[in-house]
Scaffold this motif. Structure first.
Motif, PDB file in Angstrom:
ATOM      1  N   ARG A 293      35.768  46.802  39.013  1.00 44.25           N
ATOM      2  CA  ARG A 293      34.936  46.332  40.130  1.00 44.25           C
ATOM      3  C   ARG A 293      35.845  46.034  41.327  1.00 44.25           C
TER       4      ARG A 293
ATOM      5  N   LEU B 105      37.582  44.076  44.057  1.00 44.28           N
ATOM      6  CA  LEU B 105      37.917  42.675  44.286  1.00 44.28           C
ATOM      7  C   LEU B 105      38.535  42.460  45.660  1.00 44.28           C
TER       8      LEU B 105
ATOM      9  N   PRO C  46      32.026  38.347  38.625  1.00 42.11           N
ATOM     10  CA  PRO C  46      33.019  38.857  39.575  1.00 42.11           C
ATOM     11  C   PRO C  46      33.796  37.758  40.296  1.00 42.11           C
TER      12      PRO C  46
ATOM     13  N   HIS D  29      36.462  36.555  37.977  1.00 41.58           N
ATOM     14  CA  HIS D  29      37.445  37.639  37.892  1.00 41.58           C
ATOM     15  C   HIS D  29      38.360  37.602  39.121  1.00 41.58           C
ATOM     16  N   ARG D  30      37.756  37.486  40.291  1.00 44.75           N
ATOM     17  CA  ARG D  30      38.537  37.467  41.531  1.00 44.75           C
ATOM     18  C   ARG D  30      39.464  36.254  41.569  1.00 44.75           C
TER      19      ARG D  30
END
Length: 453
Positions: free
Chosen positions: A106, A108, A414, A417-418
């Motif tokens: 994805r 970022l 997300p 994750h970031r």
């Protein structure tokens, strides 16, 4: 009368990434900056013998790229023009730590700068040579740091390749030599104690080579990071695109598990990784260089900030202070951020030479705080192997479980994750991974795994 920095000379020992970065920082404040390097500094892009890991994979993390941009205006453009590759560490990455959920691809908008170390050094040297008050002196080996009558650092004694000795005075000496021997020798020579050291064994050996891929056969990622589940498996693999259409391929093993240097055996080693992305890719490519091994026995952190009588006029930096497991790729970023820290402290001083008495302790303390995050992350994985030598935190199991919970959340969220990547890239502080809200979510995941979906 208190002289100002602009009337003084600063000396940097070592022309690696840390030395070049801190030279740029010092050039903004001192009248003259002299960088002393025992190696030849080639005009072309090629490895230096004094940089032990120069032929191996190097990645500049987002935090490091931002730090260098502060010190070298326009450096990002120059790196791209030189062939450096930008990779979104979400969308362009195949990341798998066995035993944890595979992170999805994805966007970022956090980037790794992928290039060989010789290329990065060449670009930074080129920019430094454009500054009139910076001198790069190659083939110059520092024999010792010279004290004044008060046992402060007052300069260095240098030996040329021809054996000629020279002495250079300086208001400030930066030890960016990597091993930190000049600083340790100076402490001993002036009757000062050596810093305490924290060490964690890694017993890591990795083999690096370079691959190319024919048209249409390049991997669908720009970087792959695959690591076996600790403590059952200690093998890891990396495949990263860099300049000139080449890819750095690295296979690593621990505790005597040494990657082979023969083609078939090298590929067979890659087959044992938990993810076949690297193995599959290598079989479509062609090896363009010999497989070179490097052994990394342990990580070391010297706690200079704890010394009450650290000499004024001397500051160690980079690996001279702390070096961690290189597979995490944080060394260049840490050194660049340390150079920015010193730049800020010098700017805040008003340019007065006497301020070094307070700048030194402040810089050593800020360095100690900076390296806590990379040290904790790298050694946590190293210490997961029972054979690894080193003191384990009393709450090591809880830390490991918490990190596993963060990884589970990152796989589906997300924003987590970031944040996790921003911390690893030294863009944001690690305490943001331990806010009350995130701790509550992690605990829910650990107690009820379905809560992460």
């Amino acid at each position: 009368m208190d002289k100002r920095f602009a009337e003084q000379r600063a000396i940097v020992i070592g022309a690696g990434i840390g030395g070049l970065a801190v030279a740029a920082a010092l050039a903004n404040h001192f009248g003259q900056v002299v960088v002393l390097e025992r190696d030849e500094l080639p005009a072309e892009v090629r490895p230096r013998p004094g940089a032990a890991q120069t032929r191996h994979l190097h990645v500049l993390l987002s935090g490091g790229a931002a730090a260098l941009a502060e010190l070298f205006p326009g450096v990002h453009t120059r790196l791209i023009e030189a062939g450096a590759q930008l990779a979104d560490v979400g969308a362009d990455a195949n990341f798998e730590l066995a035993g944890t959920p595979k992170l999805p691809r994805r966007e970022l908008n956090i980037y790794s700068w992928q290039l060989s170390r010789p290329l990065l050094e060449a670009v930074l040297r080129e920019q430094l040579r454009e500054r009139e008050n910076v001198q790069l002196r190659e083939l110059s080996r520092v024999i010792e740091i010279v004290p004044d009558e008060n046992n402060r650092a007052a300069g260095v004694r240098v030996e040329s390749r021809e054996g000629k000795h020279d002495e250079l005075d300086a208001l400030l000496v930066i030890d960016a030599s990597g091993r930190g021997v000049p600083t340790l020798d100076f402490l001993k020579a002036t009757g000062r104690p050596l810093p305490t050291e924290t060490t964690v064994g890694t017993d890591l050996t990795y083999g690096t080579t370079v691959y190319s891929f024919p048209d249409g056969a390049e991997p669908d990622f720009k970087q792959a990071w695959v690591h076996g589940k600790a403590p059952e498996q200690g093998r890891a693999g990396f495949l990263v695109k860099r300049e000139n259409g080449l890819w750095d391929a690295v296979l690593a093993g621990r505790l005597g598990d040494v990657p082979p240097i023969e083609d078939d055996a090298f590929l067979a080693f890659a087959d044992t990784l938990p993810n076949q992305a690297i193995s599959t890719a290598l079989r479509r490519g062609r090896r363009e260089a010999p497989i070179v091994r490097f052994g990394y026995p342990e990580s070391r952190w010297r706690h200079f900030a704890d010394l009450t009588d650290f000499p004024v006029g001397l500051l160690p930096l980079g690996d001279a202070v702390c070096n961690t497991n290189p597979v995490f790729g944080q060394g260049m970023t840490v050194a660049a951020k340390e150079a920015v820290m010193l730049h800020r402290l010098l700017a805040e001083s008003g340019g007065h030479a006497s301020s070094l008495e307070t700048i030194g302790p402040a810089f050593l303390k800020e360095m100690e705080d900076l390296v806590k995050t990379p040290w904790s992350g790298a050694t946590a994985l190293d210490l997961a192997y029972p054979q690894t030598k080193g003191e384990r935190p009393a709450d090591m199991r809880q830390r490991s479980e918490y990190q596993a919970g963060v990884m589970k959340l990152a796989a589906v969220d997300p924003d987590v994750h970031r944040l996790m990547v921003e911390v690893r890239h030294l863009v944001k502080p690690a305490n943001l991974l331990h806010t009350p809200d995130l701790q509550q979510r992690v605990q829910a995941v650990l107690q009820h795994p379905a809560a992460s979906s």
